[in-house]
Design an enzyme around this catalytic site. Structure first.
Site, PDB file in Angstrom:
ATOM      1  N   CYS A  67       0.815  -1.217   0.000  1.00 10.57           N
ATOM      2  CA  CYS A  67       0.000   0.000   0.000  1.00 10.57           C
ATOM      3  C   CYS A  67       0.847   1.264   0.000  1.00 10.57           C
ATOM      4  O   CYS A  67       0.307   2.364   0.087  1.00 10.57           O
ATOM      5  CB  CYS A  67      -0.934   0.006   1.216  1.00 10.57           C
ATOM      6  N   GLN A  68       2.180   1.153  -0.104  1.00  9.04           N
ATOM      7  CA  GLN A  68       3.017   2.340   0.021  1.00  9.04           C
ATOM      8  C   GLN A  68       2.662   3.419  -0.981  1.00  9.04           C
ATOM      9  O   GLN A  68       2.761   4.612  -0.685  1.00  9.04           O
ATOM     10  CB  GLN A  68       4.496   1.965  -0.151  1.00  9.04           C
TER      11      GLN A  68
END
Length: 411
Positions: A99-100
């Site tokens: 999810c960065q």
């Protein structure tokens, strides 16, 4: 008009609400799971508590893999998801893809970012195999990032591959954990109705009286926000890519304590047993840095246990009142598609109503006092901001700073 619309939505939610059916018989057989981007196994641990079994993992992070090896003995791990080409015998593919690039705390590069773009590997596997279920998990920010193009990309690909899909933002507090954490859970199938799993339980956010005995906040903020949470901690974060921890702070007004929680309590705040990630420290002798990152990236275990039980004993969701959703609108907090039209689902973020445990009572380990340097930086930012604080908070921060400076000076 907006208030009236919200009131109408809540009325419809109450009319379509279903009771919690987690004690109902589990009528379906357990599933075999492929855990992609598995992290420390939050998805798989929760599903295993509902009787399902992990068949293999894919996880490239060495620290996370050390945890998986210790906690899921004998389950093979393929480091790079791009090396997987066989899903024989797999019933459910779980992918909490990175999810960065989607998180507000990350780069916000979107679904095509270097890390989050790895979800393309999931679609490669789905185009070649036919698992019964696909489970995707990510941050709610993906619903609004780049005007929701990432969500449109995911759902459009699933539809083209012949999947019916449903997603829902779920609040971890629904399961009694004192952490304000929201995640998008997307469930899809070519043969099943995901709505009867994901939407069958709905309680709506309860009107709970918070004790005010403890408050969680992020000491790294202070200019524009705090991540402030009453009787809970704000969303646990992964910290920096260098392994520098980024735990929230907790203020206990009765004692004046201001400190960060023990890593073991952070694990418990995610629903893991204390010391679940200790293998990450054993792997290279480091202390808690890698563990904070792993815990911050994890999926809360009670959430996936609830989901696992619903997969074995689906309920019934009445979708007749769900309005059609236009793709030119902002993505709702819950939606579904069984073919062509997308509908907004009239469900809340609370699929359960477990008893709330006050944060002060939940903590099993002593707080680590916030350092003088960290406190000084936060106090300066907060004092110069226009933010409003709970009564007595800033004076408590100043007293803590004075005490920590005395300790540092040796007086």
């Amino acid at each position: 008009m907006l208030k009236a619309a919200d009131q109408q939505l809540e009325l419809l939610r109450r009319q379509t609400r279903r009771s919690d059916n987690l004690t109902a018989p589990l009528t379906r057989l357990p599933l075999r799971i492929a855990g992609l981007f598995a992290g420390i196994g939050g998805v798989e641990l929760g599903l295993s508590r509902a009787g399902h079994k992990a068949a293999f993992f894919s996880e490239i992070d060495a620290y996370a893999s050390a945890v998986l090896q210790e906690r899921f003995d004998g389950v093979p791990i393929t480091p790079d998801v791009r090396d997987i080409d066989d899903l024989s015998g797999i019933d459910l593919v779980a992918a909490g893809f990175p999810c960065q690039d989607l998180s507000q705390a990350g780069k916000t590069a979107g679904i095509s970012g270097e890390k989050s773009g790895l979800v393309a590997e999931v679609f490669r596997l789905l185009s070649e195999h036919d698992p019964r279920w696909i489970l995707l998990e990510n941050v709610p920010f993906m619903l609004s990032l780049d005007r929701g193009r990432g969500m449109l990309h995911l759902t459009a690909r699933l539809t083209r591959l012949g999947f019916a899909w449903a997603y829902r933002v779920v609040d971890t507090r629904s399961f009694g954990l004192p952490q304000r954490r929201q995640r998008v859970i997307l469930l899809a199938s070519r043969s099943e109705d995901p709505r009867d799993v994901l939407f069958a339980d709905d309680f709506g956010e309860p009107e709970q009286k918070r004790s005010g005995d403890a408050y969680g906040f992020y000491w790294t903020e202070g200019n524009r926000g705090l991540g402030w949470a009453v009787d809970a901690v704000p969303t646990l974060k992964a910290g920096s890519t260098l392994g520098i921890p980024s735990p929230p702070a907790i203020w206990v007004p009765a004692t004046g304590e201001i400190g960060t929680p023990d890593i073991r309590d952070a694990e418990r705040l995610q629903g893991f047993p204390a010391d679940w990630t200790v293998a990450a420290s054993k792997s290279d002798g480091r202390r808690s840095g890698p563990r904070w990152r792993l815990v911050g990236n994890a999926v809360s275990v009670p959430l996936t246990e609830w989901l696992g039980r619903r997969l074995r004993g689906p309920g019934e969701y009445d979708s007749r009142r769900d309005p059609v959703f236009g793709t030119n609108q902002r993505w709702p907090r819950a939606a579904w598609c069984m073919g062509s039209e997308i509908h907004r689902a009239l469900v809340s973020e609370w699929p359960a109503d477990n008893p709330h445990t006050p944060l002060k009572d939940f903590l099993a380990f002593s707080l680590r006092p916030l350092s003088a340097r960290a406190t000084a930086g936060f106090h300066k930012r907060a004092s110069n901001s226009t933010l409003r604080f709970a009564g007595g908070f800033l004076p408590a921060v100043k007293r803590h700073l004075d005490n920590m400076q005395l300790v540092a000076s040796g007086r």
